[in-house]
Scaffold this active site. Sequence first.
Site, mmCIF file in Angstrom:
data_model
loop_
_atom_site.group_PDB
_atom_site.id
_atom_site.type_symbol
_atom_site.label_atom_id
_atom_site.label_comp_id
_atom_site.label_asym_id
_atom_site.label_seq_id
_atom_site.Cartn_x
_atom_site.Cartn_y
_atom_site.Cartn_z
ATOM 1 N N HIS A 118 0.869 -1.180 0.000
ATOM 2 C CA HIS A 118 0.000 0.000 0.000
ATOM 3 C C HIS A 118 0.903 1.226 0.000
ATOM 4 O O HIS A 118 1.861 1.295 0.771
ATOM 5 C CB HIS A 118 -0.873 -0.019 1.254
ATOM 6 C CG HIS A 118 -2.000 0.960 1.235
ATOM 7 N ND1 HIS A 118 -1.788 2.313 1.310
ATOM 8 C CD2 HIS A 118 -3.341 0.796 1.133
ATOM 9 C CE1 HIS A 118 -2.969 2.932 1.263
ATOM 10 N NE2 HIS A 118 -3.918 2.026 1.160
ATOM 11 N N ARG A 158 -6.575 10.494 -0.067
ATOM 12 C CA ARG A 158 -6.417 10.961 -1.449
ATOM 13 C C ARG A 158 -7.774 11.093 -2.129
ATOM 14 O O ARG A 158 -7.978 11.988 -2.942
ATOM 15 C CB ARG A 158 -5.481 10.012 -2.216
ATOM 16 C CG ARG A 158 -4.020 10.196 -1.815
ATOM 17 C CD ARG A 158 -3.134 9.096 -2.352
ATOM 18 N NE ARG A 158 -3.248 7.863 -1.562
ATOM 19 C CZ ARG A 158 -3.167 6.641 -2.062
ATOM 20 N NH1 ARG A 158 -2.985 6.466 -3.352
ATOM 21 N NH2 ARG A 158 -3.297 5.592 -1.269
#
Lengths: 603, 250
Positions: free
Chosen positions: A236, A256
Amino acid sequence: MPTWDTIDHDVLVIGAGGAGLRAAIEAASHGVSVGLVCKSLLGKAHTVMAEGGVAASLGNVDDRDSWQVHVTDTLRGGQYVNNWRMAELHAKEAPDRVRELEAWGALFDRTSDGKILQRNFGGHRYPRLAHVGDRTGLEMIRTLQDHGVHQGMDVHMEVTVVSLHKRDGRVCGALAYDRERGRFRLFRAKAIVLATGGIGRAFAVTSNSWEYTGDGHALAYHAGAALQDMEFIQFHPTGMVWPPSVRGILVTEGVRGEGGILLNSEGRRFMFDDIPEAYRTQTADTPDEGWRYVTGDKEARRPPELLTRDHVARCIVREVREGRGSPHGGVFLDIAWIKTHLPKAAEHIRRKLPSMYHQFKALADIDITTTPMEVGPTTHYVMGGIRVDGDTQMSSVPGLFAAGEVAAGLHGSNRLGGNSLSDLIVFGKRAGEHAASFAKESAALEPDAGEVGEAVRECLAPFDRPSGENPYAIQNDLQRMMQNQVGIVRQEGEMLQAAEALRELEARARRVGVTGHREYNPGWHTAIDLAHLLTVSEAVIRSALERKESRGGHFRDDYPEKDPASGTINFVVQKGPDGEMHVRPEPVVGVTDELRRLVETFK
Amino acid sequence: MEATFRIWRGALGSGTFADYRTETSDGMVVLDAVHDIQATQAPDLAVRWNCKAGKCGSCSAEVNGRPRLMCMTRLSDLDLSKPVTIEPMQAFPHSRDLVTDVSWNFRVKHQIKPFTPRTPDAADGTWRMQQEDVDRVQEFRKCIECFLCQDVCHVLRDHHLHEEFVGPRYLVYTSALEMHPLDTQERRDELRKAHGIGYCNITKCCTTVCPEGIQITDNAIIPMKERVMDHAFDPIVKLVGLMTGKVAGP
């Protein structure tokens, strides 16, 4: 004489995260007796950590979404080595599974017209993730747990399975110990569902807890089941990097999705510098277009921070390697910047990302509404796992099923964020249903007592070597080795060294010793878990050596490009009659003309 | 710098404190120190933990006498010039070292009537709910089931009324069900009788230790107490009860 208690169930589900709970609920609804084994307490499995959301094309926020778009996003994200049948079933069934959670009490965030709200996430063309702030996994596991315990199932908490047993080629039992008293239990079952999650603990920097030692992968492998795609590991892109004690803890992609941007030490938004060809037409040209996308402008395309996880992770590694990293070896993730666009931005961030706000405040003294976070890649998820039939989730061993992270196929070479929670409920249900029908059609078989006794003796052997090797030290050395030599960027020489090093670690593991009693002894538990970790590490190394290209979660410095011929095969790992691990290529499964046409249509 | 950790070692209630010295570093939390000690000095030290990020609620213990999650307790917030004491939770039966038997909590939850939704009423066979209607329930559903509120509650901790009182965690759980926009179940009678809501005298200790910041007393328990009282002592309810009692009588 080794002793154990014997417990009978029609269906035994091993693992009590989202997939295991959903499988157990489904099996119980078909009228068979169900046992659910949890390695920890009920409700503590890794599903609880999932933050961003559950992907389902409900179309509540953007009605252009459909299962057809979802399946093509999943295949593009997995770079087409997925099990296409699983990708199709997943996209078709996820919306019903999400609505079902609501009927069982889950409370998702709402749209202004009172429907389930959906958010943007990497690789998903439309806002698709049903969510509850940034604690979606908690909502999901609690809903399944609170519903499940009233459906009629026996829950065995803090019980670890150490071996599977077969008779006439069919799986019929699982040997386990309970942590509290260190006693053995033999579960006899007509069908077994593995839902044990991942292998993150094979690596030094991971978002996974102590439990994720590849138990299901190793149990299935030793029972003769085929594994596949073990080279594909998801790092990740955004884990915490500082302070050292929290290194690896996840920072949700939701940051994000809500407009967070990645910056290097020069303050440059480096994700705009490298956009893969397959995503060029879907990616914003300017920061302004990216901002419009995350705030719901349907004409805008997504910002490059929302490209797939494999790509974002590699871009971060590049920035750090080339000397443009943050002080503690990551890059900056900035959500505070949205204040230039949004009045009351701090309040908005605290409402949308409450647990991230809390996590950074409490563990790093950082207020994310004013200060950028330092982030870097962390081992998060294994796309590889038990090779299963896409419809029934049965492995190559009759009666042995798998669902969730421990099963392979849905995600191909790279999983999209949000596709894991939906994976759990779609294929958890399918595994539970088919395990129940298998159990109904099968007679109970008796595991071989000699074999079970031998397994018990093996588990207890470390007590005979009180001054043997320290299990924590071996685990630590294995994690470092895998992180450094089989991590985000791989090459043949290093992996061959890793294969050598693994032999030494295996030899040390055979000399492992523990002190103290059998009651709740973590040193002993660590010693037992080592065997699983070593098996899955070997599978990862062997598969990664075979795939001589770069694709998704497998990047090779010596073969940095994609190889079209490798794009139609999966590498399958299986124990041979000689007891050795064998790796072979098999053609990708489930490709149909209809799905091919969809891929073309939504390119 | 080195620090001393005074950790309870033993089984089933008997035991003693043992001192361990270990190196500390920037940003460390209590659970890190426990893990370091486990890896190098006491491999059989029993401790329960999972996520190490304050999300699973497994590593509950009492640090310097205060119920806390070990993974969220930073050493920089403690006085390291003195030994840091780490003990198991006191409100539950002791198993080993820092681990307690929390199974009572799971049994209690099972007794509470589960979520029972009304029939779907939107055209697509689901429901519509507004964000402001789910907000207050979402606060309760943040609970990570660490049981620290149960540990600190004097009704359980000091008076051991586990058979008569479900504790703050399950009053929060019941509140989440009762205030769920779709739920239709009736739980007020059992709250008052079997679940002992009257035992809570709102000292707010539970709210103080909640790592999720849930306003347990103000937002969950007090509104539940009011509902229960309104229901139990509502003269109309009483009258209807009497009348139906008469009608149904011999």
